[in-house]
Design a protein around this motif. Structure first.
Motif, PDB file in Angstrom:
ATOM      1  N   VAL A  59       0.813  -1.220   0.000  1.00  0.00           N
ATOM      2  CA  VAL A  59       0.000   0.000   0.000  1.00  0.00           C
ATOM      3  C   VAL A  59       0.842   1.264   0.000  1.00  0.00           C
ATOM      4  N   ILE A  60       2.159   1.092   0.111  1.00  0.00           N
ATOM      5  CA  ILE A  60       3.041   2.251   0.157  1.00  0.00           C
ATOM      6  C   ILE A  60       4.402   1.846  -0.408  1.00  0.00           C
ATOM      7  N   SER A  61       4.998   2.723  -1.201  1.00  0.00           N
ATOM      8  CA  SER A  61       6.398   2.514  -1.583  1.00  0.00           C
ATOM      9  C   SER A  61       7.232   3.227  -0.532  1.00  0.00           C
ATOM     10  N   TRP A  62       8.388   2.669  -0.201  1.00  0.00           N
ATOM     11  CA  TRP A  62       9.171   3.167   0.932  1.00  0.00           C
ATOM     12  C   TRP A  62      10.627   3.198   0.513  1.00  0.00           C
ATOM     13  N   SER A  63      11.253   4.334   0.631  1.00  0.00           N
ATOM     14  CA  SER A  63      12.663   4.502   0.306  1.00  0.00           C
ATOM     15  C   SER A  63      13.378   5.047   1.537  1.00  0.00           C
ATOM     16  N   THR A  64      14.442   4.367   1.950  1.00  0.00           N
ATOM     17  CA  THR A  64      15.174   4.760   3.153  1.00  0.00           C
ATOM     18  C   THR A  64      16.548   5.308   2.781  1.00  0.00           C
ATOM     19  N   THR A  65      16.905   6.454   3.354  1.00  0.00           N
ATOM     20  CA  THR A  65      18.216   7.054   3.172  1.00  0.00           C
ATOM     21  C   THR A  65      18.916   7.117   4.522  1.00  0.00           C
ATOM     22  N   ALA A  66      20.125   6.563   4.591  1.00  0.00           N
ATOM     23  CA  ALA A  66      20.929   6.654   5.816  1.00  0.00           C
ATOM     24  C   ALA A  66      21.483   8.073   5.918  1.00  0.00           C
ATOM     25  N   LEU A  67      21.383   8.664   7.099  1.00  0.00           N
ATOM     26  CA  LEU A  67      21.868  10.024   7.322  1.00  0.00           C
ATOM     27  C   LEU A  67      23.139   9.992   8.158  1.00  0.00           C
ATOM     28  N   LEU A  68      24.024  10.948   7.920  1.00  0.00           N
ATOM     29  CA  LEU A  68      25.301  11.044   8.624  1.00  0.00           C
ATOM     30  C   LEU A  68      25.390  12.371   9.363  1.00  0.00           C
ATOM     31  N   THR A  69      25.985  12.343  10.531  1.00  0.00           N
ATOM     32  CA  THR A  69      26.242  13.578  11.266  1.00  0.00           C
ATOM     33  C   THR A  69      27.476  14.257  10.669  1.00  0.00           C
ATOM     34  N   PRO A  70      27.682  15.546  10.937  1.00  0.00           N
ATOM     35  CA  PRO A  70      28.913  16.202  10.479  1.00  0.00           C
ATOM     36  C   PRO A  70      30.169  15.505  11.012  1.00  0.00           C
ATOM     37  N   GLU A  71      30.098  14.994  12.236  1.00  0.00           N
ATOM     38  CA  GLU A  71      31.256  14.299  12.818  1.00  0.00           C
ATOM     39  C   GLU A  71      31.552  12.991  12.078  1.00  0.00           C
ATOM     40  N   GLU A  72      30.523  12.298  11.647  1.00  0.00           N
ATOM     41  CA  GLU A  72      30.731  11.073  10.870  1.00  0.00           C
ATOM     42  C   GLU A  72      31.365  11.383   9.517  1.00  0.00           C
ATOM     43  N   VAL A  73      30.973  12.504   8.914  1.00  0.00           N
ATOM     44  CA  VAL A  73      31.598  12.928   7.661  1.00  0.00           C
ATOM     45  C   VAL A  73      33.056  13.286   7.907  1.00  0.00           C
ATOM     46  N   ASP A  74      33.351  13.934   9.046  1.00  0.00           N
ATOM     47  CA  ASP A  74      34.740  14.233   9.397  1.00  0.00           C
ATOM     48  C   ASP A  74      35.554  12.939   9.471  1.00  0.00           C
ATOM     49  N   GLN A  75      35.019  11.937  10.141  1.00  0.00           N
ATOM     50  CA  GLN A  75      35.714  10.647  10.257  1.00  0.00           C
ATOM     51  C   GLN A  75      35.899  10.013   8.886  1.00  0.00           C
ATOM     52  N   ALA A  76      34.862  10.061   8.063  1.00  0.00           N
ATOM     53  CA  ALA A  76      34.939   9.463   6.732  1.00  0.00           C
ATOM     54  C   ALA A  76      35.987  10.158   5.867  1.00  0.00           C
ATOM     55  N   SER A  77      36.120  11.469   6.017  1.00  0.00           N
ATOM     56  CA  SER A  77      37.083  12.203   5.196  1.00  0.00           C
ATOM     57  C   SER A  77      38.524  11.859   5.562  1.00  0.00           C
ATOM     58  N   ASN A  78      38.732  11.267   6.732  1.00  0.00           N
ATOM     59  CA  ASN A  78      40.071  10.887   7.155  1.00  0.00           C
ATOM     60  C   ASN A  78      40.414   9.425   6.889  1.00  0.00           C
ATOM     61  N   VAL A  79      39.498   8.709   6.228  1.00  0.00           N
ATOM     62  CA  VAL A  79      39.762   7.306   5.908  1.00  0.00           C
ATOM     63  C   VAL A  79      40.809   7.243   4.800  1.00  0.00           C
ATOM     64  N   SER A  80      41.793   6.407   4.996  1.00  0.00           N
ATOM     65  CA  SER A  80      42.833   6.210   3.985  1.00  0.00           C
ATOM     66  C   SER A  80      42.355   5.161   2.984  1.00  0.00           C
ATOM     67  N   VAL A  81      42.315   5.559   1.705  1.00  0.00           N
ATOM     68  CA  VAL A  81      41.823   4.682   0.654  1.00  0.00           C
ATOM     69  C   VAL A  81      42.893   4.532  -0.421  1.00  0.00           C
ATOM     70  N   ASP A  82      43.155   3.317  -0.829  1.00  0.00           N
ATOM     71  CA  ASP A  82      44.107   3.041  -1.911  1.00  0.00           C
ATOM     72  C   ASP A  82      43.317   2.908  -3.202  1.00  0.00           C
ATOM     73  N   TYR A  83      43.262   4.024  -3.968  1.00  0.00           N
ATOM     74  CA  TYR A  83      42.457   4.071  -5.187  1.00  0.00           C
ATOM     75  C   TYR A  83      43.205   4.890  -6.234  1.00  0.00           C
ATOM     76  N   ARG A  84      43.148   4.424  -7.482  1.00  0.00           N
ATOM     77  CA  ARG A  84      43.757   5.134  -8.591  1.00  0.00           C
ATOM     78  C   ARG A  84      42.647   5.487  -9.582  1.00  0.00           C
ATOM     79  N   ALA A  85      42.510   6.768  -9.911  1.00  0.00           N
ATOM     80  CA  ALA A  85      41.411   7.248 -10.766  1.00  0.00           C
ATOM     81  C   ALA A  85      41.501   6.749 -12.201  1.00  0.00           C
ATOM     82  N   SER A  86      42.674   6.504 -12.719  1.00  0.00           N
ATOM     83  CA  SER A  86      42.773   6.020 -14.096  1.00  0.00           C
ATOM     84  C   SER A  86      43.932   5.069 -14.269  1.00  0.00           C
TER      85      SER A  86
END
Length: 104
Positions: free
Chosen positions: A77-104
């Motif tokens: 009877v209803i379509s339902w879409s869920t979005t996970a939300l992040l606090t500013p502090e969680e974004v701060d933590q995520a921005s400090n994650v070390s990732v081994d990635y090469r763009a090309s």
């Protein structure tokens, strides 16, 4: 506790239930469903436009949020879409994650 934003749209049958029972009864049903998985509703608003309902809620873990959305949507009877939300502090933590990635 992780916070989520759900957007929902009613089917024709769902709109009839909303008309018959009213917004307060539907709010109570959604609140009870979220409570049943250990969560709480921070806010719930009906809307007109692309979506009919917005719910800001939290539940203890992602699997519970996923299961909640699956069960509500499966009722048909209803379509339902869920979005996970992040606090500013969680974004701060995520921005400090070390990732081994090469763009090309």
């Amino acid at each position: 506790m992780p916070k989520y934003l759900a957007k929902a749209s009613y089917s024709r049958e769902g709109l009839q239930v909303l008309i018959d029972e009213g917004g307060s009864a539907r709010r109570d049903a959604i609140t009870a469903a979220i409570s049943s998985v250990g969560g709480t509703v921070e806010s719930l608003y009906f809307a007109f436009g692309e979506d009919d309902l917005y719910v800001l809620f939290d539940v203890p873990e992602r699997t519970l949020a996923t299961g909640l959305g699956m069960k509500i949507a499966a009722a048909g009877v209803i379509s339902w879409s869920t979005t996970a939300l992040l606090t500013p502090e969680e974004v701060d933590q995520a921005s400090n994650v070390s990732v081994d990635y090469r763009a090309s």
